[in-house]
Design a protein around this motif. Structure first.
Motif, mmCIF file in Angstrom:
data_model
loop_
_atom_site.group_PDB
_atom_site.id
_atom_site.type_symbol
_atom_site.label_atom_id
_atom_site.label_comp_id
_atom_site.label_asym_id
_atom_site.label_seq_id
_atom_site.Cartn_x
_atom_site.Cartn_y
_atom_site.Cartn_z
ATOM 1 N N GLN A 30 52.517 94.115 12.228
ATOM 2 C CA GLN A 30 52.935 93.569 10.702
ATOM 3 C C GLN A 30 51.541 94.000 9.896
ATOM 4 O O GLN A 30 51.618 94.581 8.856
ATOM 5 N N MET A 31 50.453 93.556 10.435
ATOM 6 C CA MET A 31 49.245 94.040 9.824
ATOM 7 C C MET A 31 49.148 95.510 9.505
ATOM 8 O O MET A 31 48.651 96.163 8.789
ATOM 9 N N GLN A 32 49.449 96.276 10.555
ATOM 10 C CA GLN A 32 49.315 97.741 10.562
ATOM 11 C C GLN A 32 50.333 98.372 9.348
ATOM 12 O O GLN A 32 50.111 99.183 8.686
ATOM 13 N N GLU A 33 51.428 97.619 9.255
ATOM 14 C CA GLU A 33 52.313 97.936 8.274
ATOM 15 C C GLU A 33 51.763 97.822 6.654
ATOM 16 O O GLU A 33 51.876 98.752 5.934
ATOM 17 N N LEU A 34 51.134 96.727 6.558
ATOM 18 C CA LEU A 34 50.632 96.162 5.416
ATOM 19 C C LEU A 34 49.621 97.398 5.047
ATOM 20 O O LEU A 34 49.232 97.896 3.841
ATOM 21 N N TYR A 35 48.655 97.553 6.175
ATOM 22 C CA TYR A 35 47.553 98.499 6.028
ATOM 23 C C TYR A 35 48.023 99.937 5.678
ATOM 24 O O TYR A 35 47.592 100.570 4.750
ATOM 25 N N ASP A 36 49.087 100.432 6.358
ATOM 26 C CA ASP A 36 49.687 101.892 6.359
ATOM 27 C C ASP A 36 50.180 102.219 4.779
ATOM 28 O O ASP A 36 49.952 103.091 4.272
ATOM 29 N N ARG A 37 50.708 101.192 4.022
ATOM 30 C CA ARG A 37 51.506 101.372 2.900
ATOM 31 C C ARG A 37 50.394 101.165 1.539
ATOM 32 O O ARG A 37 50.763 101.456 0.635
ATOM 33 N N THR A 38 49.291 100.628 2.054
ATOM 34 C CA THR A 38 48.226 100.622 0.788
ATOM 35 C C THR A 38 47.086 101.294 1.045
ATOM 36 O O THR A 38 46.330 101.890 -0.048
ATOM 37 N N VAL A 39 46.462 101.528 2.291
ATOM 38 C CA VAL A 39 45.117 102.101 2.485
ATOM 39 C C VAL A 39 45.590 103.690 2.763
ATOM 40 O O VAL A 39 46.268 104.171 3.668
ATOM 41 N N GLY A 40 44.799 104.619 2.070
ATOM 42 C CA GLY A 40 44.871 105.849 2.504
ATOM 43 C C GLY A 40 44.082 106.537 3.543
ATOM 44 O O GLY A 40 43.933 107.697 3.761
ATOM 45 N N VAL A 41 43.171 105.628 4.386
ATOM 46 C CA VAL A 41 42.530 105.882 5.230
ATOM 47 C C VAL A 41 43.045 105.694 6.672
ATOM 48 O O VAL A 41 43.221 104.639 7.093
ATOM 49 N N PRO A 42 43.611 106.960 7.589
ATOM 50 C CA PRO A 42 44.130 106.537 8.664
ATOM 51 C C PRO A 42 43.329 105.721 9.774
ATOM 52 O O PRO A 42 42.024 106.056 9.753
ATOM 53 N N ALA A 43 44.110 104.763 10.250
ATOM 54 C CA ALA A 43 43.525 103.989 11.403
ATOM 55 C C ALA A 43 44.500 103.334 12.274
ATOM 56 O O ALA A 43 45.489 103.101 11.675
ATOM 57 N N ARG A 44 43.942 102.636 13.264
ATOM 58 C CA ARG A 44 44.838 101.975 14.175
ATOM 59 C C ARG A 44 44.197 100.672 14.492
ATOM 60 O O ARG A 44 43.054 100.521 14.660
ATOM 61 N N LEU A 45 45.046 99.728 14.185
ATOM 62 C CA LEU A 45 44.768 98.036 14.298
ATOM 63 C C LEU A 45 44.975 97.816 15.556
ATOM 64 O O LEU A 45 46.240 98.085 16.215
ATOM 65 N N TYR A 46 44.217 97.063 16.240
ATOM 66 C CA TYR A 46 44.381 96.589 17.562
ATOM 67 C C TYR A 46 43.632 95.261 17.817
ATOM 68 O O TYR A 46 42.755 94.820 17.157
ATOM 69 N N ASP A 47 43.901 94.572 18.881
ATOM 70 C CA ASP A 47 43.132 93.341 19.154
ATOM 71 C C ASP A 47 42.922 92.304 18.480
ATOM 72 O O ASP A 47 41.868 92.002 17.993
ATOM 73 N N VAL A 48 44.158 91.714 17.951
ATOM 74 C CA VAL A 48 43.881 90.498 17.117
ATOM 75 C C VAL A 48 43.317 89.354 17.804
ATOM 76 O O VAL A 48 43.858 88.896 18.453
ATOM 77 N N ASN A 49 42.181 88.921 16.941
ATOM 78 C CA ASN A 49 41.587 87.738 17.392
ATOM 79 C C ASN A 49 42.355 86.191 16.992
ATOM 80 O O ASN A 49 42.671 85.469 17.654
#
Length: 496
Positions: free
Chosen positions: A239-258
């Motif tokens: 879900q955090m990746q979805e919010l990131y991808d639709r707003t941020v234009g810098v490609p990135a992979r989100l992982y390892d949520v603390n």
């Protein structure tokens, strides 16, 4: 049991109060209803003004060693950088935002407190409070369920936004809950994001802010205006990746949520930070948007303001009226922070296409001005806050552009020369120094002809200017001290 000061709440605010008061020789008890410290990072940003104050109090160097420094905040739309906020312009040695998990800040304060002989009593909660003329009687329930009556000369309520003390005393907490939904997570991000800069991405459907914590770990905060994240459970990395991808234009992979959470912002503050012998600070007194990373810092600074005053009253060096200055000094600062963070939140949150277009157009123009950059950096770092209109500043005079109530810059090791338990007089003028020496125990005199060759500066333990003047203003110094402090026994008329 009787104790000079009971502190309720062992977050950064309460711990700062306990560290300060015990360092100044005041017996304290500090209790917290939680059985153990929180392991979550929660508040992250440590601002310049907080670092200035904590460094000389024994914990700043360790914080610097552990934290990650952000020297700018970049505003983006998509992958295009609109403008930076140049935090390195802060007029302070600590011209950056230190990113350090709140759990680490609390650990360092707790360890410093233990070195001073005080242990946090955990699993202890307040069940009732009864104010009196000379003491406050607080009923505590311990881990075994037993009740204990504690009589305290003063009580500090640092027990958070749901403060039991605030509620028990009927102190209002006016304000409002902002309508937007937010998500927050500490996680790792693999992508081309700067490690020394806060990155704020603005879009028509909200914003994403990314705070670098070091070694590829980030705090991510995002709006969820159309409530794509259904349910009440903690947001997942998907879900955090979805919010990131639709707003941020810098490609990135989100992982390892603390850890992650959903929240809404409350914007509130008490009308007074004192009720008789009970003082309020931190989230018990004010809550607001996390925009700008201001909240924890305000609470810590509440306690640095309050503690020296309580200590000097309790040990008989100051008049009780000195405590009347706490709320009038801190509330204007808090109102400014609440207003500033609300405005920032509204601007960043807006999903109005016209507002977004204006943000994109106006941000580079506004931040292209030196005056705007300088003011923004000083405000973020909280070094522009002061007490010029406070009661203590009345009749305090000024010197070389500084007026009573202003923050005194930490130049040439000035803060290292401060008496953190009393007032410090910097003067190369003999007549003025003689007045200071007549107030021995209240004032420590430093020969400072190079610092103030044409006058003198009287600096408070919290680094603000108490009073100042020229070589002929010795009487001003004496009058100002007489108003708030107790003249040492044996001081002669001639010394006056």
């Amino acid at each position: 049991m009787t104790v000079p000061v009971l502190i309720v709440g062992a977050g950064p605010t309460g711990l700062t109060a306990a560290v300060e008061l015990s360092r100044l020789g005041i017996d304290v008890r500090i209790v917290d209803r939680a059985a153990r410290p929180s392991a979550e990072s929660r508040a992250l940003a440590v601002q310049a003004r907080t670092m200035e104050l904590l460094r000389v109090r024994g914990v700043g160097d360790e914080m610097l060693a552990l934290g990650n420094r952000a020297r700018a905040a970049g505003l983006y739309t998509g992958d295009r950088k609109l403008a930076p906020i140049e935090l390195h312009r802060m007029p302070s040695t600590f011209n950056f935002i230190l990113m350090l998990a709140q759990s680490e800040t609390e650990r360092l304060l707790t360890e410093q407190l233990a070195r001073q002989g005080v242990k946090v009593e955990r699993g202890v909660e307040v069940t009732s409070v009864r104010p009196g003329a000379e003491t406050v009687t607080v009923t505590l329930r311990g881990t075994e369920g037993g009740l204990e009556l504690v009589d305290a000369s003063y009580v500090i309520a640092a027990d958070g936004p749901h403060s039991a003390l605030r509620k028990a005393l009927g102190v209002p907490f006016p304000g409002r809950t902002l309508p937007q939904d937010y998500v927050l997570a500490d996680l790792h991000i693999a992508g081309d994001l700067p490690q020394d800069e806060v990155s704020i991405f603005l879009a028509r459907h909200g914003f994403v802010a990314v705070f670098p914590m070091g070694r590829g770990r980030f705090r991510m905060m995002a709006t969820d205006p159309d409530r794509r994240l259904v349910g009440d459970s903690e947001p997942t990395v998907t879900q955090m990746q979805e919010l990131y991808d639709r707003t941020v234009g810098v490609p990135a992979r989100l992982y390892d949520v603390n850890w992650s959470s959903r929240f809404r912002i409350n914007s509130r503050h008490v009308p007074t930070m004192r009720m008789g012998r009970v003082f309020f600070g931190g989230d018990a007194a004010h809550v607001h948007s996390p925009a700008g990373g201001q909240g924890m810092n305000v609470g810590i600074q509440d306690m640095v303001n309050l503690s020296w005053k309580v200590a000097m009253v309790l040990d008989g060096r100051a008049r009780a009226t000195l405590l009347d200055t706490y709320s009038p000094e801190r509330l204007p600062v808090i109102r400014t922070v609440v207003r500033f963070t609300e405005i920032g939140t509204r601007v960043f949150n807006s999903t109005n296409p016209l507002v977004h277009a204006l943000r994109v157009r106006l941000a580079p123009k506004a931040l292209g001005r030196n005056a705007v950059q300088n003011a923004a950096a000083a405000m973020f770092g909280q070094v522009s806050a002061g007490y010029r209109d406070g009661m203590l500043a009345e009749g305090g005079g000024g010197l070389a552009g500084l007026r009573a109530g202003d923050r005194v810059p930490d130049v040439d090791g000035l803060y290292d020369a401060l008496d953190l338990g009393g007032l410090t007089l910097f003067s190369g003028v003999r007549a003025v120094a003689d007045v200071g020496r007549a107030w021995d125990g209240v004032v420590s005199v430093r020969d400072a002809a190079a610092l103030a060759p044409e006058g003198w500066l009287l600096v408070r333990p919290d680094g603000y200017l108490a009073a100042a003047g020229g070589p002929g203003d010795a009487a001003l110094l004496d009058r100002w001290l007489e108003q708030w402090f107790v003249r040492p026994a044996g001081a002669s008329v001639n010394e006056r």
